[in-house]
Design an enzyme around this catalytic site. Structure first.
Site, short mmCIF file in Angstrom:
data_model
loop_
_atom_site.label_atom_id
_atom_site.label_comp_id
_atom_site.label_asym_id
_atom_site.label_seq_id
_atom_site.Cartn_x
_atom_site.Cartn_y
_atom_site.Cartn_z
CB CYS A 8 38.08 27.94 33.73
SG CYS A 8 38.60 27.30 35.31
C1 BEZ Z 1 42.90 27.25 34.76
O1 BEZ Z 1 41.68 27.24 34.58
O2 BEZ Z 1 43.68 27.37 33.84
C2 BEZ Z 1 43.46 27.12 36.14
C3 BEZ Z 1 42.76 27.65 37.22
C4 BEZ Z 1 43.32 27.55 38.49
C5 BEZ Z 1 44.53 26.89 38.67
C6 BEZ Z 1 45.18 26.33 37.59
C7 BEZ Z 1 44.64 26.44 36.30
#
Ligand code: BEZ
Length: 211
Positions: A45
């Site tokens: 994110c």
């Molecule tokens: C991420 O943004 O890295 C992420 C968020 C939730 C689950 C897996 C990855």
């Protein structure tokens, strides 16, 4: 609840990193992109929000307002934005909605319980100036979105909103476009003065009309 193409995008009140908004009022006459994030302070994110911040002028020149959503608090968003700015080399200046009780996430169908009932999936919704949903793409949390593709689809949507055309597979700006099958062959010259090429009676291509 969930949303489908051509639905009226649900309106809502939200607390965001840039203050409180009423969604439709905030959109005004612009196109909108609403994209959901599983959680704050997560690696994928963080890169996505940085990538969107870097494309600020691409969204602006298409009259698109961008807003993100994550189920954490405004305070968490504020701290996370500092990290994003520092690590991604950006000045993130679009709002991030705080949705700690998942109200907006459920309204838009961003929670897919078989994936997780604690995180939203990675969805992106494009909304036109009439507040109609024109695109929904959903990715699993483990795959970061492709924002070049998002801009490409916005270009296609804006073109098809203006002209009786569709865009073929892998179309990008400058490529020929497909003339709507609703246009009779005898009407093509008047509507498409740049000419056309009929591959078959139903597959008729013309240069991109707005260039
Ligand atoms: C991420 O943004 O890295 C992420 C968020 C939730 C689950 C897996 C990855």
């Amino acid at each position: 609840m969930s949303i489908r193409l051509f639905d009226l995008a649900p309106d809502f009140d939200a607390n965001t990193s840039l203050g409180n908004i009423r969604f439709h009022e905030w959109l005004g006459d612009s196109w909108g992109v609403l994209f959901s994030h599983p959680a704050d302070f997560t690696p994928v994110c963080t890169t996505e929000l940085g990538a969107v911040a870097k494309r600020k002028s691409d969204f602006q020149k298409r009259n698109v307002k961008v807003i993100a959503l994550s189920v954490d608090s405004v305070e968490a968003h504020t701290a996370w934005i500092s990290d994003i700015n520092e690590t991604q080399g950006v000045e993130l200046d679009f709002p991030i909605i705080a949705d700690p009780d998942f109200t907006i996430s459920h309204l838009y169908g961003f929670v897919h319980p078989n994936a997780s009932d604690r995180f939203t999936v990675r969805s992106v919704v494009v909304i036109d100036p009439d507040k109609k949903v024109k695109l929904i793409i959903t990715y699993p949390a483990s795959t970061g979105r492709n924002f070049d593709e998002l801009i490409r689809v916005i270009d296609s949507l804006q073109l098809t909103a203006k002209y009786s055309v569709a865009t073929p597979a892998n179309w990008v700006q400058g490529d020929d476009v497909v003339i709507s099958t609703a246009i009779q062959t005898e009407d093509i010259s008047a509507k498409f003065p740049k000419g056309y090429r009929a591959v078959t009676p139903y597959l008729r291509l013309t240069p991109q009309p707005d260039l």
